[in-house]
Scaffold this motif. Structure first.
Motif, mmCIF file in Angstrom:
data_model
loop_
_atom_site.group_PDB
_atom_site.id
_atom_site.type_symbol
_atom_site.label_atom_id
_atom_site.label_comp_id
_atom_site.label_asym_id
_atom_site.label_seq_id
_atom_site.Cartn_x
_atom_site.Cartn_y
_atom_site.Cartn_z
ATOM 1 N N GLU A 1 -0.422 -3.523 -5.733
ATOM 2 C CA GLU A 1 -1.521 -2.673 -5.312
ATOM 3 C C GLU A 1 -1.363 -1.296 -5.955
ATOM 4 O O GLU A 1 -0.254 -0.815 -6.149
ATOM 5 C CB GLU A 1 -1.507 -2.554 -3.779
ATOM 6 C CG GLU A 1 -2.683 -1.800 -3.217
ATOM 7 C CD GLU A 1 -2.747 -1.919 -1.695
ATOM 8 O OE1 GLU A 1 -2.661 -3.040 -1.177
ATOM 9 O OE2 GLU A 1 -2.875 -0.874 -1.042
ATOM 10 N N LEU B 1 -6.666 -3.880 -5.319
ATOM 11 C CA LEU B 1 -5.883 -5.025 -4.871
ATOM 12 C C LEU B 1 -5.555 -5.915 -6.063
ATOM 13 O O LEU B 1 -6.400 -6.671 -6.528
ATOM 14 C CB LEU B 1 -6.654 -5.823 -3.821
ATOM 15 C CG LEU B 1 -7.226 -5.030 -2.641
ATOM 16 C CD1 LEU B 1 -7.909 -5.963 -1.667
ATOM 17 C CD2 LEU B 1 -6.141 -4.237 -1.936
ATOM 18 N N SER C 1 -2.303 -15.222 -2.656
ATOM 19 C CA SER C 1 -2.961 -14.120 -1.945
ATOM 20 C C SER C 1 -2.301 -13.841 -0.611
ATOM 21 O O SER C 1 -2.806 -13.026 0.148
ATOM 22 C CB SER C 1 -4.438 -14.434 -1.725
ATOM 23 O OG SER C 1 -5.072 -14.659 -2.949
ATOM 24 N N THR D 1 -15.127 -3.019 0.923
ATOM 25 C CA THR D 1 -14.463 -3.675 -0.192
ATOM 26 C C THR D 1 -15.404 -3.654 -1.385
ATOM 27 O O THR D 1 -16.582 -3.968 -1.244
ATOM 28 C CB THR D 1 -14.116 -5.124 0.168
ATOM 29 O OG1 THR D 1 -13.424 -5.135 1.403
ATOM 30 C CG2 THR D 1 -13.251 -5.763 -0.905
ATOM 31 N N SER E 1 0.809 -1.211 0.000
ATOM 32 C CA SER E 1 0.000 0.000 0.000
ATOM 33 C C SER E 1 0.844 1.263 0.000
ATOM 34 O O SER E 1 0.300 2.354 -0.027
ATOM 35 C CB SER E 1 -0.913 0.017 1.223
ATOM 36 O OG SER E 1 -1.602 -1.196 1.331
ATOM 37 N N TYR F 1 -5.956 -19.446 -3.633
ATOM 38 C CA TYR F 1 -5.504 -18.356 -2.748
ATOM 39 C C TYR F 1 -4.009 -18.435 -2.458
ATOM 40 O O TYR F 1 -3.522 -17.739 -1.582
ATOM 41 C CB TYR F 1 -6.289 -18.393 -1.431
ATOM 42 C CG TYR F 1 -7.761 -18.150 -1.606
ATOM 43 C CD1 TYR F 1 -8.250 -16.862 -1.797
ATOM 44 C CD2 TYR F 1 -8.667 -19.197 -1.594
ATOM 45 C CE1 TYR F 1 -9.597 -16.627 -1.966
ATOM 46 C CE2 TYR F 1 -10.021 -18.970 -1.756
ATOM 47 C CZ TYR F 1 -10.477 -17.686 -1.941
ATOM 48 O OH TYR F 1 -11.812 -17.461 -2.106
ATOM 49 N N GLN G 1 -2.913 -8.876 -7.773
ATOM 50 C CA GLN G 1 -2.150 -9.982 -7.208
ATOM 51 C C GLN G 1 -0.704 -9.553 -7.011
ATOM 52 O O GLN G 1 -0.038 -9.113 -7.950
ATOM 53 C CB GLN G 1 -2.211 -11.190 -8.131
ATOM 54 C CG GLN G 1 -1.676 -12.433 -7.441
ATOM 55 C CD GLN G 1 -1.898 -13.678 -8.258
ATOM 56 O OE1 GLN G 1 -1.352 -13.813 -9.341
ATOM 57 N NE2 GLN G 1 -2.707 -14.582 -7.755
ATOM 58 N N GLU H 1 -5.464 -7.228 4.951
ATOM 59 C CA GLU H 1 -6.729 -7.724 4.411
ATOM 60 C C GLU H 1 -6.881 -9.182 4.858
ATOM 61 O O GLU H 1 -6.225 -10.071 4.317
ATOM 62 C CB GLU H 1 -6.698 -7.611 2.884
ATOM 63 C CG GLU H 1 -7.874 -8.218 2.164
ATOM 64 C CD GLU H 1 -9.177 -7.488 2.431
ATOM 65 O OE1 GLU H 1 -9.144 -6.268 2.581
ATOM 66 O OE2 GLU H 1 -10.201 -8.168 2.511
ATOM 67 N N SER I 1 -8.912 -12.850 2.687
ATOM 68 C CA SER I 1 -8.372 -13.967 1.912
ATOM 69 C C SER I 1 -7.803 -15.033 2.843
ATOM 70 O O SER I 1 -7.858 -16.222 2.545
ATOM 71 C CB SER I 1 -7.294 -13.482 0.944
ATOM 72 O OG SER I 1 -6.261 -12.865 1.642
ATOM 73 N N ARG J 1 -10.339 -1.789 -2.035
ATOM 74 C CA ARG J 1 -10.811 -1.384 -0.721
ATOM 75 C C ARG J 1 -10.973 0.121 -0.725
ATOM 76 O O ARG J 1 -10.144 0.838 -1.299
ATOM 77 C CB ARG J 1 -9.812 -1.804 0.355
ATOM 78 C CG ARG J 1 -9.748 -3.305 0.509
ATOM 79 C CD ARG J 1 -9.072 -3.705 1.776
ATOM 80 N NE ARG J 1 -7.665 -3.279 1.780
ATOM 81 C CZ ARG J 1 -6.837 -3.563 2.768
ATOM 82 N NH1 ARG J 1 -7.261 -4.216 3.816
ATOM 83 N NH2 ARG J 1 -5.584 -3.176 2.710
ATOM 84 N N ASP K 1 -1.927 -10.349 0.567
ATOM 85 C CA ASP K 1 -2.914 -9.536 1.279
ATOM 86 C C ASP K 1 -2.474 -9.236 2.700
ATOM 87 O O ASP K 1 -2.981 -8.313 3.331
ATOM 88 C CB ASP K 1 -4.270 -10.250 1.307
ATOM 89 C CG ASP K 1 -4.995 -10.103 -0.019
ATOM 90 O OD1 ASP K 1 -4.468 -9.388 -0.892
ATOM 91 O OD2 ASP K 1 -6.067 -10.704 -0.176
ATOM 92 N N ARG L 1 -0.645 -5.730 3.001
ATOM 93 C CA ARG L 1 -1.353 -4.474 2.768
ATOM 94 C C ARG L 1 -1.556 -3.768 4.094
ATOM 95 O O ARG L 1 -1.408 -4.352 5.157
ATOM 96 C CB ARG L 1 -2.695 -4.751 2.091
ATOM 97 C CG ARG L 1 -2.545 -5.557 0.811
ATOM 98 C CD ARG L 1 -3.839 -5.646 0.069
ATOM 99 N NE ARG L 1 -3.813 -6.691 -0.952
ATOM 100 C CZ ARG L 1 -3.268 -6.560 -2.151
ATOM 101 N NH1 ARG L 1 -2.700 -5.432 -2.484
ATOM 102 N NH2 ARG L 1 -3.285 -7.551 -3.016
#
Lengths: 310, 411
Positions: free
Chosen positions: B132, B127, A267, B58, A189, A264, B129, A277, A280, B113, A270, A273
Motif C-alpha cells: 500500500e 491499494l 487479496s 473507493t 497502511s 482474490y 497487491q 477493506e 474483497s 481509498r 486487504d 489495511r
C-alpha cells in the motif's frame, strides 16, 4: 431394514459372489430417502469421514509439510540475518522486527502452490479414492444417499482447507514468537495495532484463505466424480488451479480475471489495511459460492447419474 | 434415461442462476435513474457549488493509452532494488522512481481509498497487491508512506500564506481522484470547449448527470471528456477522457463506492511505524505554488495523465531555481508543457524501460500514446501535451530558437 436396503445389500453381495462388477442400481439405492429418517446416520458418516481423513497418514504428512514452511522461512531469516534486500516475498523484511509476520510470509508462499496442491489431493481423492479402493459401493449400499455422501465428502474437504490454513498460520505465529520478538504489528497502511488485535486479524486471514479454497475444493469434487483414478483427479485439480493463476497474470485476459477462482487469493492483504477493506472479502465469498453452486450441481449431476461399478 | 437426465437439471439450473445473477447485477446498477433534465450551465454550477466537504470512498483508475501493459511489479521491482542501494545515489533513485511511477500511471488499473474531511484532512491509500502507498495530509503536514519499501516522506510547508495546504501535493503521481481531476478541468473551462449534458448515469450507486466536454481545437488528441456529476451533491463521481476517434475511454477515474460521512479522525494522524526510513523535507510555499500553478495549467489541457507525469517529475525537483520550472506554451486543450533539461529528464532518457517504449525521431525520442505525447529532445528537454507528436517537435524547435543559450545539436 427397508426393502430398498435389502435390495442394495443383495446387489452388493451378488457382486461379491460372482466377482463381477454389478452396477449399484440408481433407483433402489434411495439412500437419501432411507437416510432422511435417521439424521444421526449423516452425522455418524461425517464423523467417520473426518476421522478417516485426519487419521490418514497422507493427510498428516501434508499438514506437517505445510507446517514446515513457516519454520523454514523463520529459520532462514534468523540464520541469514542479512537484513532485507528488498527482494523475496512480501512482508519478509518485517520478520526480523516482528515474528508474527512469519505467518503472513508463509501464507503468501503457500497460497499459489502448496495449499492448492494439498487441497487438490484431498478434493480429488474424495469420490475417486473410494471408487479405486472399491469401497464406494459399500458406502452407497450401507445405505448412504449419493447426495449425502457428496455433501459429507465436500465438508470433509472444506475441513481440510481450514486445517491446512490454520496449520500454516499457527505454526507461523509459534515459530515467529519463538525465534523473534513479538510486538505491535505495522499494517500495510502504516498504522500499528496491538498483538491481540493482530492475532485476531491472523485468524480472519485464515478464514479468508479457507473461503478462497472452497471453489477449488468444489472443482476437485466434481473431477473426482468423473474418474475412478484418484491420482488423475488430484493432478487435474492442481493443474486447473495453476492454469487459473496463469490466466490471472495475463493482462490481455483482464475481462476474465474477476471470474477466476484464484483472482482474490492474494487479496487477503486487504484485511491488513486500516480500516479493513471488506469488499474483497465479500467479492471473494460470492465468487467462491458461485463455484461451489455450479460445480456442486455438476458433481451431483455426474455422481447421481453414474453407474458405480467399483 | 429420463431419470439420468433429471439428475443433471440442478447443474443446468445452477449454471443459469449464477450466470443470470452475474448479468443482472451490473444491469440493475446501470438502470436509468430518470433525473430531471438540466442545462449544461446548471450542471456546471451544481458541480462548482458542491457542498461535500467530508466523504470516504473507493476510486478505480484505469488507463488504456495503447502502451503495452507492464507485467506487475516491473516498475516497483526495479525501484525496489534501487532503493536498497547506498544512500549516495538517492536523488537518482528518486528520479527513476518518479519515471517509473509516471509510467505506471500510463498503464493498467489502480484502486485507491480516499478519506476526506474538509480541505485540510486527506488520506489516500493506493491499494497494491500485498502493499500500500499512503498519502496522509493533516493541515500543513504531509506524509507519503510506502509499505513495500518501508519508507516515509514527511513534508511540512514553510513560510506563511493561506495557500500553504494547496502548495503540498495532494496525490502521488499515480492516482488522481475524480473530484480532483474534475475540479481542475472545470476551473479551466473556456469558450474553446463545447459543453453538453449526456444521458443520466449511475456511478457508485448514485444517480448522476453526465457532463460532456468536447474540445473545439483540432490540434489536440482529446476527443471528449465526460464528467459524472452527482445529482444530489454536485460531487464529481467519474471522469472519463476519450481520445479523438476512439470509442472507449483512454483514461477513467471513478468512484466505485462512496459514503458521504465524516471519516474517523484517527485516519488523518500518522506516526511512521518503527523501522521506517523517514525523510524530512520542507516545502517552500512560493516555489511550490508556482509549480502547482503550472501543473494546474497542464491539467487544464485535458490530459490528466500529462500533468501526472509533470507532477511526478516536478515533485522531486527540490531545487526551486527558475531554470527548472516547467514552461507552458499554447492554451487550452492544445497547451504544451516544457521541462527544461535537468536531472529529471535524465531519468526519463536513462530508464531502459522508457527507451523501449519510445521511438526515435529527428532530434529526440517520442513516447506516443492515444491521449498524450511526450517528446524528449537529445539535449534533455521534455515536451508533453495532449497534442500530436508533430506539434511537440515544432514547439521544441521554436523553444530552441528562442533560447540560443542551449546549444542545438550539430547537424
Amino acid at each position: 431394514m427397508s426393502r430398498s436396503d435389502a435390495e442394495g445389500a443383495a446387489a452388493a453381495s451378488a457382486g461379491r459372489q460372482t466377482n463381477a462388477p454389478v452396477p449399484v442400481p440408481l433407483t433402489p439405492a434411495r439412500g437419501a430417502g432411507a437416510g432422511a429418517g435417521r439424521p444421526s446416520a449423516g452425522w455418524a458418516l461425517m464423523a467417520s469421514e473426518l476421522s478417516v481423513l485426519f487419521r490418514r497418514k497422507r493427510t498428516v504428512v501434508m499438514l506437517l509439510a505445510l507446517a514446515l514452511i513457516p519454520v523454514l522461512v523463520a529459520v532462514a531469516v534468523r540464520v541469514s540475518s542479512a537484513g532485507s534486500s528488498g527482494r523475496g516475498p512480501a512482508f519478509i523484511g518485517q520478520i526480523s522486527e516482528n515474528g508474527l509476520f512469519v505467518a503472513l510470509v508463509a501464507l503468501t508462499i503457500c497460497i499459489p502452490l502448496f495449499l492448492p496442491l494439498t487441497v487438490g489431493v484431498v478434493a480429488g481423492d474424495t469420490i475417486a479414492g473410494e471408487a479405486s479402493l472399491g469401497t464406494l459401493r459399500y458406502l452407497l449400499v450401507s445405505p448412504v444417499g449419493r447426495v449425502r455422501l457428496l455433501v459429507v465428502k465436500f465438508v470433509a474437504a472444506v475441513a481440510f482447507c481450514l486445517a491446512a490454513t490454520l496449520v500454516v498460520v499457527v505454526a507461523g505465529v509459534l515459530i515467529g514468537a519463538a525465534l523473534f520478538r513479538v510486538g505491535p504489528v505495522t499494517l500495510l497502511s502504516g498504522d500499528t495495532i496491538g498483538v491481540g488485535d493482530s492475532l485476531l486479524r491472523a485468524l480472519l486471514i485464515a478464514g479468508y484463505v479457507t473461503v478462497s479454497l472452497l471453489g477449488l475444493s468444489a472443482i476437485g469434487l466434481f473431477i473426482s466424480t468423473l474418474t475412478d483414478v484418484p491420482v488423475g483427479a488430484m493432478a487435474a485439480t492442481v493443474v486447473i488451479s495453476i492454469v487459473a493463476q496463469v490466466l490471472d497474470s495475463l493482462d490481455q485476459l483482464s475481462w476474465l480475471h474477476p471470474w477466476l477462482f484464484s483472482h482474490y487469493w492474494l487479496s487477503f492483504a486487504d484485511l491488513l489495511r486500516q480500516p479493513i477493506e471488506w469488499s474483497s472479502f465479500g467479492s471473494n465469498a460470492l465468487l467462491q459460492l458461485g463455484y461451489v453452486v455450479v460445480f456442486g450441481a455438476l458433481a451431483y449431476g455426474r455422481f447421481a447419474s453414474k453407474d458405480v461399478l467399483s | 434415461m429420463a431419470q439420468v437426465f433429471k439428475r443433471w437439471i440442478p447443474a443446468a439450473v445452477a449454471g443459469v442462476v449464477v450466470a443470470g445473477v452475474a448479468a443482472a447485477v451490473p444491469l440493475a446498477a446501470n438502470a436509468d435513474p430518470g433525473l430531471p433534465s438540466k442545462t449544461p450551465q446548471e450542471v456546471v454550477a451544481l458541480a462548482a457549488n458542491s457542498s461535500v466537504t467530508a466523504f470516504s470512498g473507493t476510486v478505480e483508475q484505469t488507463s488504456d493509452l495503447g502502451l503495452p501493459s507492464l507485467p506487475g511489479g516491473v516498475g516497483s521491482g526495479s525501484s525496489g532494488s534501487g532503493s536498497s542501494g547506498s544512500g549516495a545515489g538517492g536523488s537518482g533513485d528518486a528520479a527513476s522512481d518518479a519515471a517509473s511511477s509516471a509510467l505506471e500511471l500510463l498503464t493498467g488499473t489502480h484502486t485507491a481509498r480516499v478519506f476526506v474531511d474538509g480541505p485540510d484532512n486527506l488520506r489516500l491509500q493506493v491499494l497494491d497487491q500485498l502493499a500500500e502507498r499512503d498519502v496522509i495530509r493533516q493541515g500543513d503536514s504531509l506524509w507519503l508512506y510506502d509499505s513495500q519499501k518501508q519508507t516515509a516522506l514527511h513534508a511540512t510547508a514553510t513560510g506563511t500564506g493561506s495557500s500553504a495546504p494547496d502548495a503540498l501535493p495532494t496525490a502521488p503521481g499515480e492516482t488522481a481522484t475524480p473530484e480532483q481531476v474534475a475540479s481542475k478541468l472545470l476551473s479551466a473551462l473556456d469558450p474553446s470547449t463545447d459543453v453538453s449534458v449526456g444521458g443520466d448515469v449511475t456511478v457508485a450507486g448514485r444517480s448522476a448527470y453526465d457532463l460532456v466536454l468536447t474540445p473545439q481545437a483540432t490540434d489536440t488528441l482529446v476527443g471528449a471528456v465526460s464528467i459524472a456529476v452527482d445529482s444530489e451533491t454536485g460531487l464529481p463521481l467519474r471522469v472519463e477522457v476519450t481520445a479523438k476517434g476512439a470509442g472507449d475511454p483512454a483514461f477513467t477515474t471513478s468512484f466505485s463506492q462512496l459514503t458521504l460521512a465524516k471519516p474517523s479522525s484517527d485516519l488523518f494522524s500518522f506516526t511512521p511505524p518503527e523501522g521506517t526510513a523517514v525523510t524530512e523535507k520542507s516545502v517552500d510555499v512560493a516555489a511550490a505554488a508556482d509549480r502547482a500553478a503550472a501543473a494546474r495549467a497542464a491539467h487544464a489541457s485535458g490530459a490528466a495523465a500529462a500533468s501526472g507525469a509533470g507532477d511526478a517529475t516536478g515533485s522531486d525537483s527540490t531545487g526551486s531555481d527558475a531554470a527548472h520550472r516547467p514552461v507552458v506554451t499554447g492554451s487550452g486543450w492544445s497547451s504544451i508543457v516544457e521541462l527544461p533539461a535537468g536531472s529529471d529528464s535524465a531519468a526519463l532518457t536513462s530508464s531502459p524501460l522508457l527507451s523501449q517504449l519510445t521511438t526515435a525521431v529527428d532530434g529526440g525520442r517520442v513516447l506516443s500514446t492515444s491521449l498524450l505525447n511526450v517528446f524528449v529532445t537529445d539535449d534533455g528537454r521534455v515536451f508533453a501535451g495532449a497534442v500530436p507528436a508533430g506539434s511537440l517537435e515544432a514547439a521544441a524547435t521554436a523553444s530552441a530558437a528562442a533560447t540560443p543559450v542551449a546549444p542545438a545539436p550539430s547537424e
